[in-house]
Write an enzyme that holds these catalytic residues in place. Structure first.
Site, PDB file in Angstrom:
ATOM      1  N   ARG A  91       0.473  -1.068   0.033  1.00  0.00           N
ATOM      2  CA  ARG A  91      -0.381   0.157   0.080  1.00  0.00           C
ATOM      3  C   ARG A  91       0.999   1.330   0.159  1.00  0.00           C
ATOM      4  NH1 ARG A  91      -2.540  -3.262   3.854  1.00  0.00           N
ATOM      5  NH2 ARG A  91      -4.280  -3.985   2.721  1.00  0.00           N
ATOM      6  N   ASP A 151      -9.828  -3.693   7.983  1.00  0.00           N
ATOM      7  CA  ASP A 151      -9.206  -5.049   8.932  1.00  0.00           C
ATOM      8  C   ASP A 151      -9.565  -6.209  10.663  1.00  0.00           C
ATOM      9  OD1 ASP A 151      -6.304  -4.689   7.497  1.00  0.00           O
ATOM     10  OD2 ASP A 151      -7.577  -2.761   7.772  1.00  0.00           O
ATOM     11  N   ARG A 154     -11.964  -8.459   9.349  1.00  0.00           N
ATOM     12  CA  ARG A 154     -11.195  -9.668   8.921  1.00  0.00           C
ATOM     13  C   ARG A 154     -11.290 -10.649   9.972  1.00  0.00           C
ATOM     14  NH1 ARG A 154      -8.279  -6.345   4.349  1.00  0.00           N
ATOM     15  NH2 ARG A 154      -9.243  -7.191   2.674  1.00  0.00           N
ATOM     16  N   HIS A 178      -3.160   1.013   7.792  1.00  0.00           N
ATOM     17  CA  HIS A 178      -3.963  -0.037   7.283  1.00  0.00           C
ATOM     18  C   HIS A 178      -2.788  -0.471   6.470  1.00  0.00           C
ATOM     19  CE1 HIS A 178      -6.948  -2.114   4.627  1.00  0.00           C
ATOM     20  NE2 HIS A 178      -6.188  -1.372   3.834  1.00  0.00           N
TER      21      HIS A 178
END
Length: 315
Positions: A91, A151, A154, A178
């Protein structure tokens, strides 16, 4: 302050994430008007048409492609625009490309609407949230990122699967960046108030360290795995965007791990990262202190340092 239409949302960027988010929002019935903006007007028009054709099965809503003048009265502005993450790319690799895109987009938003709530979803979300606040001049409570909301979902999903329990009964957060330096906050994790290790033992799991590492790694690597298998992630984040919008529109004062600029939180300041925060009609009310171990606090500071280093490079 301008008069905002509290039933109007704007989605800027109609790639996979923007289109999936727009679809999830349409299904939610939270808004009665949605404008889609993309660098390709055809793409925005195509998505608006496609989503609109499902309206006979949903609630009435006006969905159309527009440009920046059309967002002057939008209550929530969702920014998903930016280059996508490619296989093998982190990212943070995206940062230079996407900060450049934000330098063009964010001032255009601020020119026409200074009173909305701006939700940043493009990656790397923490850096772009920080950039969006600085570029827009919006108050900090009204610019925040989706952060580790996905996240955390998840994390709860995997813990629910591991323990054979409804993931909605799992209370646990991923905090920090993140991305690769995110932290699973095991110290405060519980299942309906029962500490996580006690609940694990109740369900016949005793090798805590191995399981904790495996689950945290699976959360961290989920996006990479999905990108490798299908090229992009968009359904999970679309549901996260819908959930955040729900908290705002309904003034729920829900606690969500969104990314916002921190002020002396465990000694962390002037960087955007995710901590649980109360979210309602004015955006972020405040962050919520959760119990963290000394190691988790040290890891959080390292995560902040990683992000700070990138900010110093690009802004």
């Amino acid at each position: 302050m301008a008069v905002l239409n509290h039933r109007k949302v704007a989605v800027i960027g109609c790639g996979f994430v923007g289109a999936a988010s727009a679809f999830a929002i349409m299904e939610s019935g939270l808004f009665s008007e949605m404008v889609l903006i993309d660098v390709s007007k055809d793409k925005a028009e195509g998505e608006a048409l496609d989503i609109s054709h499902g309206l006979p099965f949903a609630k009435p809503m006006k969905i159309y492609a527009g440009d920046y003048k059309d967002i002057s009265d939008a209550y929530v502005i969702i920014v998903t625009a930016g280059a996508g993450q490619k296989p093998g790319e982190t990212r943070l690799d995206l940062v230079k490309k996407n900060v450049g895109i934000f330098k063009s987009i964010i001032p255009q938003i601020a020119d026409v609407n200074k009173d909305a709530i701006m939700l940043i979803v493009a990656n790397p979300v923490d850096i772009l949230t920080y950039a969006a606040q600085k570029l827009s001049g919006y108050p900090e409570n009204r610019v925040f990122g989706s952060g580790t909301t996905l996240d955390t979902a998840r994390f709860k999903y995997l813990l629910g699967e591991h323990l054979g329990v409804d993931s909605r009964s799992v209370h646990a957060f991923i905090i920090g960046e993140h991305g690769d330096s995110e932290i699973a906050a095991w110290s405060s994790a519980n299942v309906s108030g029962i500490p996580i290790n006690d609940f694990c033992e109740m369900r016949g799991h005793f090798d805590h360290e191995t399981s904790m590492k495996k689950i945290a790694d699976n959360v961290k690597n989920s996006a990479y795995e999905i990108i490798e298998k299908k090229g992009a992630t968009y359904y999970g984040i679309a549901m996260s965007v819908r959930r955040i919008c729900e908290a705002i529109v309904r003034d729920e004062k829900t606690i969500l791990p969104i990314s916002s600029i921190q002020h002396d939180n465990h000694g962390i300041s002037d960087v955007a990262l995710s901590m649980p925060a109360i979210v309602g009609k004015d955006g972020v009310e405040c962050t919520v202190p959760i119990s963290l171990s000394d190691q988790e606090i040290a890891d959080l500071k390292l995560s902040a340092d990683t992000l700070r280093g990138v900010i110093d490079d690009v802004l």
